[in-house]
Scaffold this motif. Sequence first.
Motif, PDB file in Angstrom:
ATOM      1  N   LYS A  29       4.040  -2.290   6.088  1.00 23.00           N
ATOM      2  CA  LYS A  29       4.956  -3.187   6.818  1.00 23.00           C
ATOM      3  C   LYS A  29       4.423  -4.607   6.741  1.00 23.00           C
ATOM      4  O   LYS A  29       3.357  -4.908   7.278  1.00 23.00           O
ATOM      5  N   LEU A  30       5.193  -5.478   6.090  1.00 22.59           N
ATOM      6  CA  LEU A  30       4.773  -6.871   5.946  1.00 22.59           C
ATOM      7  C   LEU A  30       5.563  -7.723   6.940  1.00 22.59           C
ATOM      8  O   LEU A  30       6.582  -7.274   7.474  1.00 22.59           O
ATOM      9  N   PRO A  31       5.129  -8.965   7.144  1.00 22.12           N
ATOM     10  CA  PRO A  31       5.964  -9.861   7.946  1.00 22.12           C
ATOM     11  C   PRO A  31       7.326 -10.010   7.262  1.00 22.12           C
ATOM     12  O   PRO A  31       7.384 -10.090   6.027  1.00 22.12           O
ATOM     13  N   LYS A  32       8.403 -10.056   8.041  1.00 19.06           N
ATOM     14  CA  LYS A  32       9.739 -10.171   7.437  1.00 19.06           C
ATOM     15  C   LYS A  32      10.002 -11.598   6.967  1.00 19.06           C
ATOM     16  O   LYS A  32       9.388 -12.537   7.471  1.00 19.06           O
ATOM     17  N   TYR A  63      -0.715 -11.704   3.885  1.00 16.92           N
ATOM     18  CA  TYR A  63      -0.851 -10.347   4.450  1.00 16.92           C
ATOM     19  C   TYR A  63      -2.038  -9.668   3.783  1.00 16.92           C
ATOM     20  O   TYR A  63      -2.293  -9.866   2.592  1.00 16.92           O
ATOM     21  N   LYS A  93      12.279  -7.961   2.801  1.00 18.02           N
ATOM     22  CA  LYS A  93      12.714  -7.335   4.058  1.00 18.02           C
ATOM     23  C   LYS A  93      11.517  -6.779   4.830  1.00 18.02           C
ATOM     24  O   LYS A  93      11.678  -6.078   5.832  1.00 18.02           O
ATOM     25  N   GLY A  94      10.317  -7.019   4.316  1.00 13.76           N
ATOM     26  CA  GLY A  94       9.127  -6.601   5.048  1.00 13.76           C
ATOM     27  C   GLY A  94       8.612  -5.217   4.688  1.00 13.76           C
ATOM     28  O   GLY A  94       7.887  -4.612   5.464  1.00 13.76           O
ATOM     29  N   LYS A  95       9.015  -4.726   3.503  1.00 15.50           N
ATOM     30  CA  LYS A  95       8.534  -3.395   3.115  1.00 15.50           C
ATOM     31  C   LYS A  95       7.928  -3.417   1.717  1.00 15.50           C
ATOM     32  O   LYS A  95       8.563  -3.893   0.768  1.00 15.50           O
TER      33      LYS A  95
END
Length: 442
Positions: A394-397, A338, A297-299
């Motif tokens: 915060k990563l790409p979703k 990332y 989910k990008g976290k």
Amino acid sequence: MKCRGRGLFLVFLLVLFFNSGLSAETGEFEVDQFISPDVCGDCHTDIYSQWENSMHNLSHRDPVYEAVSAFLLKGLSDKDEIAEAESCVKCHTPVGFVTGNPKKRSDDLNKVPDIAKQGIQCDYCHSAVSVEKMYNNGLQLSPGHGEDDPGIKRGPFDDSESDFHDSEFSELHTKADICGTCHDVKHVVFKTDLETTYQEWKKGPYNSRNPKKRITCQGCHMYQRPGVPATGSTERPANPGYASDDGPERDHIFTHYFVGGNGFIPGNFKDKEKTIMAEQRLKNAASISIDSKKIRKGKLKIKVTNSGAGHYLPTGLTDFRQMWLEVTVKDGKGKELYASGKLDKNGYVPEDAVIYNTIFGDGKGNPVVNISKAREVIKDKRIKPLKTVKETFKLPKGLKGDLIVKVRLLYRSAPQKLLDMVLGKGTISFPVITMTEAETKI
Ligand code: HEC
Ligand code: HEC
Ligand code: HEC
Ligand code: HEC
Ligand code: HEC
């Protein structure tokens, strides 16, 4: 004219008075009252060789200190800022300062007496009798009168005898206070907290009333020896032996390596043992863990714990020291998806990295590099002893497939950007030490 002359003299006296925070004790003693560490080393061979090339021994000759302190003096015109920039020698050349040469940083540091060049040394610490204030070096001394009349050397024993000098038990030497008075630094005029190692320890869990939990500065730093990091997360076994070449065997001899995070400066003086000891200290100071439950989910959540330091992590000169997180996420084929906190091509930590440090301000919220101008603290993000902090990246979703997350907690004694500015590009670069790392595959 006469009157004006007198007026000027009064102003001069007032200036002297208000600067007395800096010059109160300079010139209080004669230089030949102090005995060279080489003489102490004749009998205290082991202790001498531990102390030799320690950061304390090098405090006056440390090339980074020399360059930074010269740099800070440049271009100042505000008298309060100048007072701070001149104050360094009180701690970095303490025997010189109390004997009147140097009185201030702008004095020619090459012309100070040879003994003063030996930095924070045996006869300085072992002549200390009390502490006047718990910051900016409030040590009060009672030295002897040179080798012919060495006076009393104070230390942890109440039954110590030497043909050369008198000995006396000193409670001060067994307390964190003897360290803390120099390891808390305030701006001499603005009183901004510049270094707070002692306060951090004092308010922390190691300053416990419970003798089983209580660890003083000496309890970690004067138990360390090669192979024994002696941190809060490792054993700190006693070091039985001899305090002097002749004397009784003792249950514990306090070691004098005085190693912190800086192994580079001792290493530059060809003391590789201390380089390794600093790494061992750093590698037993912290732990990290990765929570990757929400990664798709990008976290990405990371926890960092100060498991081994008796004060904040990092401590001391934390506008200078760098401790930061480097995070990479790769796919199953090793392609990077990332990254955060990776050094750029100049060797600089990127602006958006998660970094634990302090930033000073000019009183109006603007950051300053020169501590002489530090009128306020605008950022203090560090980790208290035995405490854990949580960071969210915060990563790409929608990341798919196999993922490999790698996190490293990195440490460097000084920013490359600052060294380039002060010493010239590429002159010195401090190594980056991996304090701890974690990896997980998803
Ligand atoms: C009250 C004592 C005190 C005064 C005054 C003081 N320092 Fe220090 N300084 C320290 C201590 C303690 C450390 C070690 C802290 C650490 O390792 O983080 C240190 C470390 C340093 C270092 C890091 C050296 C290295 O190689 O890592 C620099 C640079 C430095 N001081 C510059 C200065 C300058 C410039 C001044 C004057 C403007 C000054 N100091 C005044 C106590 C003092
Ligand atoms: C930064 C201050 C400092 C410096 C510099 C220093 N000492 Fe010490 N020394 C101490 C303290 C503090 C203790 C006692 C620690 C305790 O009881 O918790 C100690 C303990 C000792 C002892 C008792 C035996 C032991 O190690 O436990 C001797 C002897 C001694 N020091 C000699 C020296 C000599 C010789 C030098 C120089 C080569 C030196 N010291 C430099 C602070 C210092
Ligand atoms: C001629 C040999 C000799 C010289 C030189 C010498 N010492 Fe000592 N010192 C001793 C002996 C022996 C002891 C006792 C060791 C013991 O009790 O275990 C001692 C003990 C000490 C102690 C422990 C005192 C206590 O009560 O805890 C300190 C501190 C100390 N010396 C510091 C110094 C310093 C600083 C110098 C240099 C100025 C120095 N010594 C020079 C022989 C010497
Ligand atoms: C007279 C002031 C003074 C006293 C007293 C003092 N220190 Fe220091 N200490 C310094 C300064 C200044 C430096 C940095 C020296 C340099 O730049 O090379 C330093 C450096 C250190 C370092 C190395 C930091 C690093 O970055 O690696 C350690 C560890 C340390 N001190 C521990 C102690 C302990 C433990 C005591 C008490 C037994 C103590 N100090 C007493 C002034 C002092
Ligand atoms: C529980 C063990 C422990 C105690 C107690 C402790 N320290 Fe440390 N110290 C460490 C560890 C581990 C490090 C290395 C991590 C770091 O640099 O902060 C360290 C680092 C340092 C440094 C170098 C900081 C840097 O990165 O430049 C200084 C200076 C220092 N300690 C001084 C002190 C003083 C002064 C006291 C007492 C007020 C003290 N320490 C108490 C464990 C301890």
